[in-house]
Design a protein around this motif. Structure first.
Motif, PDB file in Angstrom:
ATOM      1  N   SER A  56     -16.291 -27.204   9.018  1.00  0.00           N
ATOM      2  CA  SER A  56     -17.738 -27.495   8.975  1.00  0.00           C
ATOM      3  C   SER A  56     -18.252 -27.813   7.585  1.00  0.00           C
ATOM      4  N   ILE A  80     -15.645 -33.628  22.656  1.00  0.00           N
ATOM      5  CA  ILE A  80     -16.376 -34.048  21.453  1.00  0.00           C
ATOM      6  C   ILE A  80     -16.914 -35.461  21.630  1.00  0.00           C
ATOM      7  N   CYS A 126     -18.309 -35.893  12.084  1.00  0.00           N
ATOM      8  CA  CYS A 126     -18.195 -34.665  12.869  1.00  0.00           C
ATOM      9  C   CYS A 126     -17.401 -33.613  12.103  1.00  0.00           C
ATOM     10  N   PHE A 144     -20.033 -28.472  14.796  1.00  0.00           N
ATOM     11  CA  PHE A 144     -19.910 -27.427  15.824  1.00  0.00           C
ATOM     12  C   PHE A 144     -19.569 -26.086  15.174  1.00  0.00           C
ATOM     13  N   HIS A 145     -20.486 -25.128  15.274  1.00  0.00           N
ATOM     14  CA  HIS A 145     -20.206 -23.754  14.883  1.00  0.00           C
ATOM     15  C   HIS A 145     -21.294 -22.853  15.465  1.00  0.00           C
ATOM     16  N   TYR A 150     -19.811 -24.289  18.908  1.00  0.00           N
ATOM     17  CA  TYR A 150     -18.366 -24.491  19.041  1.00  0.00           C
ATOM     18  C   TYR A 150     -17.845 -23.766  20.281  1.00  0.00           C
ATOM     19  N   CYS A 156     -13.419 -24.654  12.550  1.00  0.00           N
ATOM     20  CA  CYS A 156     -12.211 -24.543  13.360  1.00  0.00           C
ATOM     21  C   CYS A 156     -11.337 -23.347  13.008  1.00  0.00           C
ATOM     22  N   ALA A 198     -16.140 -29.054  12.536  1.00  0.00           N
ATOM     23  CA  ALA A 198     -16.185 -27.816  13.308  1.00  0.00           C
ATOM     24  C   ALA A 198     -15.691 -26.667  12.450  1.00  0.00           C
TER      25      ALA A 198
END
Length: 446
Positions: free
Chosen positions: A268, A221, A234, A137-138, A177, A238, A236
């Motif tokens: 990520s 998620i 997974c 996620f980004h 994200y 973050c 991210a």
């Protein structure tokens, strides 16, 4: 998550005793029933089925010398020699194994059941990885709160994504994200409280909202993982895109691993995630990704962690700190000796990297032998380094509230060989197992 098994074809030499062959094979089937799907036995020299991951020799015989041309012509997968009822190779077979290797066969003769299980798991993983995904996620490649730091990371480059796909077959799926954070916010508090009742974890967070937000992020998620399917890892962005979520994903990663067996990574970093998945799927140990700060790196490391000096040790050149986001690293609760949720550390009031509503994991694993590892950028090599986790060190008010002090055999060699500030850490002496995994995946160990 579906348990992977290696497809193994037992081979019997024409002149070998058939009764002895099946006596040992039956014992091996019992020992390795969780790791192996045993296909129908064949005679050495026969053509192999297309779905064979490796061949197994339960009994060695002089035919290995007299029929080598036939073996070289028909065996195009690894060979495994396990010739005792206790699941390991017999010492009297070492000469035959050496001969097979010298003639060009790839041969494993594990000295322990643990090592043999690693070999079987690696063979299964190599086959199944081609159908699996990482979900990351980004919303940008290195842009965000601290782009000058994140843009330099190799994992954002198309070359990294392409080479990882070509080497391992894994597919990286990128999702927003920002959209994930919005989805998490829409989950009702009551639903998050109900979900939280499933779990048992210790927290030292001053009020309820951060934990509820983290639970919501986990639920969001998990929904994305289930909808995508075949997700095994997974991550991210973050820190750099922390403004897209009202919390950090530290707790979410721990719960996702316990709930779905899915590996996780911070920032990520798909290169570290690939390392985690490769090693964590084949070796039974605790593992996590963290930052490594060799004492030889000096002032840049000290200033980054906001500490005045490294711990006082007798041989500082051979020591390093392991610390990430204030603590040892984002360790899953199931892998930790001690595990607590705490308020965020990374100076949210001045840097605004993480918000006040975030949480972080303060975890410890057992002190003693550990092994460091990381895939090289071209994915053709695996950095492996044995070390000792000596103790935990605390610097109140810094970005190292509870880090790990480690000792390596040669700090100067570490500085020459190191290929990333992110390091995957496993508990125990794992060098031999990692070398076996590396050989199966065609990786050079350095």
């Amino acid at each position: 998550m579906r348990k992977m098994k290696a497809n193994i074809v037992p081979l019997r030499f024409q002149d070998a005793d058939e009764k002895e062959f099946y006596r040992i094979l039956d014992a091996l089937k019992e020992i390795y029933q969780e790791e192996v799907s045993f296909l129908e036995p064949r005679t050495a020299g026969d053509e192999l089925p297309e779905d064979a991951d490796a061949v197994l020799f339960p009994v060695m015989w002089t035919n290995v010398y007299t029929e080598m041309d036939k073996l070289l012509r028909t065996i195009h997968v690894p060979s495994i020699v396990l010739t005792t009822t206790v699941g390991v190779s017999l010492m009297f077979d070492w000469e035959a194994v050496a001969y097979m290797k010298q003639k060009g066969l790839q041969v494993f003769n594990p000295h322990s059941v643990e090592l043999a299980k690693t070999v079987f798991k690696a063979l299964a993983l190599k086959r199944d990885m081609k159908h699996q995904k990482f979900l990351v996620f980004h919303d940008s490649k290195g842009e965000g709160l601290i782009p000058e730091q994140f843009k330099i990371f190799y994992w954002w480059n198309d070359e990294c994504i392409r080479d990882m796909k070509e080497k391992f077959g894994i597919t990286i799926v990128h999702k927003s994200y920002k959209a994930l954070g919005e989805k998490a916010r829409l989950i009702p508090d009551d639903a998050a409280r109900e979900e939280m009742e499933r779990w048992d974890f210790h927290e030292e967070v001053p009020y309820e909202r951060p934990v509820l937000s983290a639970i919501k992020l986990f639920m969001a998620i998990r929904d994305e993982v289930d909808a995508e399917g075949d997700v095994v890892g997974c991550g991210a962005n973050c820190l750099n895109e922390g403004f897209f979520s009202e919390t950090t994903p530290c707790l979410a990663w721990s719960l996702l691993y316990q709930d779905r067996g899915i590996f996780w990574v911070c920032e990520s970093d798909t290169s570290s995630l690939m390392t985690e998945y490769l090693i964590g799927s084949t070796i039974d140990c605790s593992l996590f990704t963290t930052n490594i700060y060799p004492f030889l790196s000096g002032m840049p490391a000290l200033s980054h962690e906001k500490i005045q000096e490294f711990p006082d040790v007798a041989d500082p050149d051979d020591h390093a700190l392991l610390v990430h986001c204030g603590y040892l690293g984002c360790v899953a609760q199931a892998m930790a000796k001690k595990w607590t949720l705490r308020p965020p550390v990374l100076g949210w009031h001045s840097w605004n990297i993480v918000g006040e509503n975030s949480i972080v994991v303060d975890a410890e694993v057992e002190t003693g032998d550990i092994t460091l590892c990381k895939l090289r950028s071209d994915f053709n090599g695996l950095f492996v380094e044995k070390a000792v986790l000596e103790e935990y060190v605390q610097y109140p008010g810094s970005d190292c509230r509870n880090g790990g002090l480690i000792r390596v055999p040669d700090g100067y060699k570490l500085m020459e060989d190191i290929c990333s500030h992110h390091m995957v850490v496993t508990t125990g002496k794992r060098t031999c197992q990692m070398k076996a995994v590396a050989e199966i995946f065609g990786l050079e160990v350095f």
